[in-house]
Design an enzyme around this catalytic site. Sequence first.
Site, PDB file in Angstrom:
ATOM      1  N   THR A  14       0.823  -1.210   0.000  1.00  0.00           N
ATOM      2  CA  THR A  14       0.000   0.000   0.000  1.00  0.00           C
ATOM      3  C   THR A  14       0.850   1.251   0.000  1.00  0.00           C
ATOM      4  O   THR A  14       0.442   2.294  -0.516  1.00  0.00           O
ATOM      5  CB  THR A  14      -0.933  -0.023   1.239  1.00  0.00           C
ATOM      6  OG1 THR A  14      -1.784  -1.157   1.111  1.00  0.00           O
ATOM      7  CG2 THR A  14      -1.766   1.228   1.343  1.00  0.00           C
ATOM      8  N   SER A  60       1.532  -7.517  -0.543  1.00  0.00           N
ATOM      9  CA  SER A  60       2.373  -8.501   0.169  1.00  0.00           C
ATOM     10  C   SER A  60       1.637  -9.799   0.473  1.00  0.00           C
ATOM     11  O   SER A  60       2.243 -10.770   0.906  1.00  0.00           O
ATOM     12  CB  SER A  60       2.928  -7.907   1.465  1.00  0.00           C
ATOM     13  OG  SER A  60       1.939  -7.833   2.467  1.00  0.00           O
ATOM     14  N   THR A  93       1.785  -4.442   4.312  1.00  0.00           N
ATOM     15  CA  THR A  93       1.659  -4.650   5.762  1.00  0.00           C
ATOM     16  C   THR A  93       1.117  -6.031   6.106  1.00  0.00           C
ATOM     17  O   THR A  93       1.305  -6.515   7.205  1.00  0.00           O
ATOM     18  CB  THR A  93       0.714  -3.591   6.358  1.00  0.00           C
ATOM     19  OG1 THR A  93      -0.550  -3.669   5.679  1.00  0.00           O
ATOM     20  CG2 THR A  93       1.302  -2.190   6.200  1.00  0.00           C
ATOM     21  N   ASP A  94       0.434  -6.686   5.139  1.00  0.00           N
ATOM     22  CA  ASP A  94      -0.228  -7.964   5.471  1.00  0.00           C
ATOM     23  C   ASP A  94       0.766  -9.040   5.898  1.00  0.00           C
ATOM     24  O   ASP A  94       0.453  -9.848   6.766  1.00  0.00           O
ATOM     25  CB  ASP A  94      -1.035  -8.481   4.270  1.00  0.00           C
ATOM     26  CG  ASP A  94      -2.295  -7.656   4.042  1.00  0.00           C
ATOM     27  OD1 ASP A  94      -3.008  -7.939   3.061  1.00  0.00           O
ATOM     28  OD2 ASP A  94      -2.529  -6.725   4.827  1.00  0.00           O
TER      29      ASP A  94
HETATM   30  N1  DAS Z   1      -2.074  -4.434   0.207  1.00  0.00           N
HETATM   31  C1  DAS Z   1      -1.731  -5.086   1.462  1.00  0.00           C
HETATM   32  C2  DAS Z   1      -0.300  -5.521   1.409  1.00  0.00           C
HETATM   33  O1  DAS Z   1       0.342  -5.290   0.400  1.00  0.00           O
HETATM   34  C3  DAS Z   1      -1.932  -4.156   2.599  1.00  0.00           C
HETATM   35  C4  DAS Z   1      -0.854  -3.119   2.743  1.00  0.00           C
HETATM   36  O2  DAS Z   1       0.066  -3.026   2.013  1.00  0.00           O
HETATM   37  O3  DAS Z   1      -0.991  -2.387   3.661  1.00  0.00           O
HETATM   38  O4  DAS Z   1       0.158  -6.099   2.405  1.00  0.00           O
END
Ligand code: DAS
Length: 325
Positions: A14, A60, A93-94
Site C-alpha cells: 500500500t 504482500s 503490511t499484510d
Molecule cells: N495491500 C496489502 C499488502 O500489500 C496491505 C498493505 O500493504 O498495507 O500487504
Amino acid sequence: MADPRILVLATGGTIAGQAGDAMRHDYRPGQVGIEYYLDQARALGIAAQFTGRQIANIGSEDIDASIWSRLHSEIDRAMRDDAVDSIIVTHGTDTAEETAFLLDLTLPATKPVVLVGAMRPTDAVGYDGMRNFANAARVAGDGDAAGRGVLVVMGDRVHSARDVRKAKTRATEAFRGFPRESVAIVTPSRLDWFGAPWRTEDAARLKFLPLPEVPILAIYAGMSAAAAARQLAHKPQGIVVSGLGEGNMPEPVRLLLLEHARRGALVVRASRTDEGLVDRLPTDDADGFVAARALGVPKARVLTALLIANGITDPAEAQRYFDER
Ligand code: DAS
C-alpha cells in the site's frame, strides 16, 4: 558527519498503492515505483543518500519464496558493501511480520535493516506512507540502530521483528509488539530508543534455505481428531498448532499430534489468542512438542520451517530457538 548511504529495496504494498480517488476505500497495491518516494524524500530534504532498487511491486499477500530469496541476497550483499550504511525495505503490511522475522533470523545484525509500509495508498486523504518512510530513514540513519536485528517502522513506532504483528486491518497505528510493545518512538524529527542494542553477535542465527511446507492447525471448540487428521494427511515435516489459550487442544487432537511427533514431525504449540506466552507443559517432553513461547502463530510457522530447512528437528534443540529473544 556525512549523510548515511541507504539502500532502499521496494517490494510494493500500500505504501506504493493508489486508489485513483482520494475518497474511495478501494485501491491497488504496488502502483507507483520506488522513485516516487525517493523523489518525495529528497524533496523533503531527508538527510540521506538513497539508492533504490525495485525487487517487486506486489501486494504482500502475494509475497513468495522467490521475492524473499531476492531480498535476502540483496541485503546480505549490502551487509558486506562498504558503500552502504543501512537498508530500508518498503513492503506491504499484510505479511510484513513474516518477511521481517525471516530476514531477522537469516541475516547478521551488523547494519540496520528497516522494513516500512503504509495503511493508506499514496493518493488517499491522510496518506501515511511518506511519514512512515521519513521515520524509517531516521531510524536507518541512526548510529544506534545497528545490533537490533530487523526493525519494522509504522505509526511513529519502531518494533523489533521478533515482537511485531499487524493487529488492525485499517488504522494507521495498526502494528503492535509482544512482549515488547515497541523498542523506540520515532517521528520525522526525533528518535528515542527504549534500550541498548541486544543483538551483540553479528552472525546470522540460521541459514536462508528453501522452506518446507508447514501447515497451521487452527484449533476450535469441539474440533475432532478426524477433522485434524484430514488436514495432516500429507504428513508434513512440521506442524504449528494455533491452539486455544496457552496452546491447548482437545485430547483426541493431542493424541493425533503425538503420532505425528513420533514419526518425526516438529510439532509446535502456539496460541490463537493475540498475546501471551505459551510455556512448556510437563507433558511436552513425553509428547515431543515444542512451546512457541512469545511467538504468535505466523512467526512460529516461519521459525519452524526455517529450523527444518536447517536440519534442526530435535524438539529440545528447536525449543532453544523459541526461547531466544
Ligand atoms: N495491500 C496489502 C499488502 O500489500 C496491505 C498493505 O500493504 O498495507 O500487504
